[in-house]
Design an enzyme around this catalytic site. Structure first.
Site, short mmCIF file in Angstrom:
data_model
loop_
_atom_site.label_atom_id
_atom_site.label_comp_id
_atom_site.label_asym_id
_atom_site.label_seq_id
_atom_site.Cartn_x
_atom_site.Cartn_y
_atom_site.Cartn_z
N LYS A 59 31.59 34.34 64.23
CA LYS A 59 31.18 35.74 64.24
C LYS A 59 31.94 36.55 65.28
O LYS A 59 32.28 37.72 65.05
CB LYS A 59 29.67 35.85 64.49
CG LYS A 59 29.21 35.51 65.88
CD LYS A 59 27.73 35.73 66.05
CE LYS A 59 27.26 35.39 67.46
NZ LYS A 59 27.87 36.26 68.48
N THR A 60 32.21 35.96 66.45
CA THR A 60 32.95 36.69 67.48
C THR A 60 34.36 37.02 66.99
O THR A 60 34.89 38.11 67.24
CB THR A 60 33.02 35.87 68.78
OG1 THR A 60 31.70 35.53 69.20
CG2 THR A 60 33.72 36.66 69.88
N ASP A 246 26.47 43.19 67.68
CA ASP A 246 26.42 41.72 67.71
C ASP A 246 24.97 41.26 67.86
O ASP A 246 24.15 41.99 68.44
CB ASP A 246 27.28 41.22 68.88
CG ASP A 246 27.48 39.71 68.83
OD1 ASP A 246 27.21 39.10 67.78
OD2 ASP A 246 27.92 39.14 69.85
N GLU A 247 24.65 40.07 67.36
CA GLU A 247 23.31 39.47 67.50
C GLU A 247 22.21 40.44 67.04
O GLU A 247 21.20 40.65 67.72
CB GLU A 247 23.06 39.05 68.96
CG GLU A 247 24.09 38.09 69.54
CD GLU A 247 23.97 36.67 69.00
OE1 GLU A 247 23.20 36.47 68.05
OE2 GLU A 247 24.65 35.79 69.53
N GLN A 277 18.52 32.36 63.45
CA GLN A 277 18.60 32.10 64.88
C GLN A 277 17.85 33.16 65.69
O GLN A 277 18.15 33.37 66.88
CB GLN A 277 20.06 32.04 65.34
CG GLN A 277 20.83 30.87 64.74
CD GLN A 277 22.20 30.71 65.38
OE1 GLN A 277 22.34 30.27 66.52
NE2 GLN A 277 23.24 31.03 64.63
N ARG A 627 23.69 23.09 67.72
CA ARG A 627 24.49 23.09 68.96
C ARG A 627 25.46 21.90 68.97
O ARG A 627 26.40 21.87 69.76
CB ARG A 627 23.59 22.98 70.20
CG ARG A 627 22.62 24.11 70.48
CD ARG A 627 23.22 25.47 70.38
NE ARG A 627 23.06 25.98 69.01
CZ ARG A 627 23.74 27.00 68.50
NH1 ARG A 627 24.67 27.59 69.23
NH2 ARG A 627 23.53 27.41 67.27
#
Length: 762
Positions: A59-60, A246-247, A277, A627
């Site tokens: 995503k970044t 973002d997020e 998430q 993770r």
């Protein structure tokens, strides 16, 4: 003579040519490095876009490439782009990456956190809400002092109604975009007999008098400005041609409203997030913001990033199968992003153990195996549901000499409440410990303030005696106020009495009694702050941890060594943290201990928020699994020592929701008897559901076990009234039978719940 109005063959001036916009430059070469879905998200520059970005899907990269693409194609000037992140670190990383793509132009982008961008706007227009441009932003300590002043002026008992609780209420209002005039009269009525709203209004008025704002105001005031001054809002709406967030799944209501207002003109809003998430509802995040994006923007383009470049196919399949049990989600399925033949990877290893101590031993042994195989400690992490779980693992890591670091908070023995508890024990063991005396003499508050402590210090220095001895002498004189003398006399007498008990009581029992009688436990029980419940859990774990010590002296020596055992700077160490703190990180190997009902999912969360909380707990499990790059280890214990009492437990429902073909089961022999049922089906069904829709834990035993239980016998033939023997608890009498679990009244250990496979006839 020629006619002056006669047209010559050539015109006197060039006629205006029709405007033809310059062709956009060709797409930059770095666009070709994106996968098809990432490329689609970057090139969709017209209208609202929702990018559903699963864990590890880049995503970044999409955000930074989209910013670079907009600038490289001259779709907007840098100052016409607004990009919002949730952390300063993320903002710095994004700006650095965009700079690498397009150069110094990236510096002019309005890029930062919600708070940072809110401050920038408020410095320009603060006078609209009564603030001068040089206003101060208060930190949490200043906020608390101001609230306490207002509460004292209103004659509110801050012991009964702590300022921390009021701050929590006010912050929730601000997160929802509610100024005092917008709060309904029925809200906050439980606090101080309905005075919370009046205090909120007084607090806001006082902030303006001080020319100050708290963090919640930074967006709240912007909303007020936008609503009261349409020209100011129009200025920003026209300026920002593109807005990127973002997020997005972590936004609260105020942030949502702020974004909606700013994007009404150009509507080029791109939100990147993952509904699977969303794990921060406790700090105001509204997962509904991302779930209703398509309703807010019916013409929105939705792009799903499902190619994960982090984890093995096995881990991805396990995580996807687990999260599919949630109903409130937009839906996506992670798959590996690597081309060609990809190894499936090791199965998720699920281990059942007898108790927490064995879980810690097993976990550390697995870490040592990984080390011998060449795996580095920085690529290993232990992720727990709650901070109180860390103690047993910290103790085991210290014993084996494995360096570790705690992320997102202090080590267990460094926490405020644990330092206080240790100080009480230090005073019992060594009455001349002035530092310990100073720490707890007024914890909880006993009316022994700074003036009293100063007088005790003066006498101690003058007569060269410890503080407690100086206090002992002062209670026989009139230097102190009567109330202070009484409180000090009671405290010293309590310590004298507790000291006589240290040779006849177990350390854990003495510690529990001391914290109770001193009022320290009650202090946190009445504290309404969000962290109070966690502190109580840590104190329970502290008392439980004392169960293995013969005396206080040995325990205090151990604590001193632990406090000096910090890993050296730069030394390789594994990571120990909560699941909430782990979001955004990744490791080769992840350990997920404590997957038991009541711990994970958290019983407290389920009791407070029901099905909504269950789905967030499941999202937290999903975050834990994703993770890991290569290996996942899940464990649970059949018994836990909670506040010095043994409690039996059953595996988390999340274990049963893992796909059985992706799981390798391990358990101690006899852990749940020999019925052949193991600890659960690990089935595709996800378990039974109660009438309320909440999934209830499945009792992990065979049908014939139910039949024997209904006849009054356990699986191994024990019945109520039988005399039995247990290796750990000794002799006892069977009082209740619940499948393989028996309630036994032991002669010395008292009433305990144990599994019948660990019992012998007496």
């Amino acid at each position: 003579m020629s006619d002056p109005f006669e047209l010559n063959d050539e015109p006197a001036f060039e006629p205006a040519k029709p405007y033809v916009p310059a062709a956009p430059p060709p797409p930059p070469v770095w666009i070709d490095k994106l996968n098809p879905e990432q490329r689609e998200a970057v090139l969709a520059t017209d209208g609202p876009v929702l990018v559903l970005s699963g864990a590890g899907t880049g995503k970044t990269r999409v955000l930074t490439t989209r910013l670079g693409y907009i600038l490289s194609q001259h779709l907007a000037k840098p100052w016409q782009i607004l990009a919002v992140t949730f952390t300063n670190r993320a903002a710095r990383e994004m700006r650095e990456r965009v700079t690498q793509l397009v150069g110094p132009a990236a510096e002019a982008i309005w890029l930062g956190t919600f708070h940072a961008l809110g401050v920038r706007m408020l410095r320009r227009h603060g006078e609209i809400v009564g603030l001068r441009s040089n206003f101060t932003i208060l930190d949490s300590d200043d906020q608390m002092r101001l609230l306490k002043q207002l509460m004292e002026a209103d004659e509110i008992d801050t012991k009964k109604w702590p300022a921390q609780a009021l701050m929590g209420i006010i912050q929730r209002w601000k997160d929802r975009g509610l100024t005092p005039d917008k709060v309904g009269q029925g809200q906050g009525t439980d606090f101080a007999a309905g005075r919370a709203l009046a205090l909120y209004r007084s607090y806001q008025d006082r902030l303006k008098t001080l020319n100050a704002a708290d963090f919640g105001d930074l967006l709240l005031h912007c909303l007020t400005i936008f609503q009261q001054q349409p020209k100011v809002l129009a200025q920003y709406q026209n300026q920002f041609r593109y807005v990127l967030v973002d997020e997005y799944q972590d936004t609260n209501v105020a942030q949502y409203l702020w974004l909606r207002l700013l994007t009404q003109t150009h509507r080029n809003l791109c939100c990147v997030g993952d509904d699977d998430q969303s794990i921060y509802s406790w700090r105001g995040a509204e997962v509904g913001n991302i779930l209703r994006f398509e309703k807010d923007f019916p013409d929105a383009k939705v792009v799903r990033l499902e190619r994960n470049y982090r984890s093995t196919p096995t881990i991805l399949a396990a995580a996807s199968h687990l999260i599919a049990h949630n109903e409130g989600r937009l839906g996506k399925t992670l798959r590996t992003g690597h081309e060609g033949d990809v190894e499936k990877g090791a199965p998720v290893k699920v281990r059942g153990v007898w108790d927490g101590a064995e879980e810690a031993r097993w976990l550390v042994e697995e870490i040592e195996v990984l080390q011998r195989q060449g795996h580095k400690l920085p690529e290993i992490a232990i992720l727990v549901r709650a901070g109180f779980q860390m103690l047993e693992f910290e103790e085991r890591l210290i014993t084996t000499g494995i360096p570790y670091r705690v992320v997102g908070g202090p080590r267990f023995y460094e926490r405020l409440e644990i330092r206080d508890a240790v100080a009480y024990l230090r005073m019992i063991h060594q009455p001349d410990d002035d530092l310990a005396f100073e720490r707890i003499v007024n914890k909880p508050k006993r009316g022994l303030g700074d003036a009293t402590i100063q007088k005790i210090h003066q006498l101690a220095r003058a007569q060269n005696v410890p503080l407690v001895e100086a206090g002992r002498r002062m209670i026989e004189t009139d230097e102190l106020r009567a109330a202070a003398r009484t409180a000090l006399r009671t405290l010293i007498a309590d310590f004298d009495r507790w000291r006589t008990l240290q040779d006849v009581m177990a350390p854990s029992e003495l510690a529990a009694m001391v914290l109770e009688e001193a009022g320290y436990t009650a202090m946190w029980q009445t504290d309404k702050s969000p962290e109070a419940s966690g502190r109580l859990d840590n104190l329970r774990e502290f008392v439980s941890g004392l169960g293995g010590w013969e005396n206080i002296a040995g325990f205090l020596d151990h604590v001193s060594l632990v406090m000096e055992n910090d890993a050296q700077a730069g030394q390789d160490s594994l990571t120990l943290m909560t699941l909430h703190a782990a979001k955004g990180l990744e490791f080769d190997s992840i350990f997920l201990p404590g997957w038991e009902e009541d711990i994970f999912p958290s019983r407290r969360s389920l009791e407070e928020n029901g099905q909504k909380a269950l789905e967030e707990e499941r999202r937290l499990a999903y975050v834990g699994l994703t993770r890991a790059r290569k290996r996942v280890f899940v464990s649970f214990a059949a018994n836990r020592r909670v506040y010095n009492q043994w409690q039996s437990s059953i595996p988390s429902r999340f274990i049963d929701e893992l796909p059985k073909e992706m799981v390798e089961q391990e358990a101690n022999a006899g852990l749940y008897g020999n019925s052949g049922g193991g600890w659960g089906g690990l089935s595709d069904s996800g378990g039974a559901r109660s009438g309320s829709g909440m999934r209830r834990p499945v009792r992990m035993i065979e049908a014939d076990t139910w039949e024997t239980a209904s006849r009054g016998k356990s699986e191994h033939g024990f019945k109520i009234g039988d005399r039995v023997f247990h290796q750990k608890f000794g002799y006892g009498l069977v009082e209740e039978i619940d499948g393989p679990k028996l309630a036994i009244a032991f002669d010395k250990a008292g009433l305990k719940k144990v599994l019948d496979s660990f019992l012998e006839p007496s």
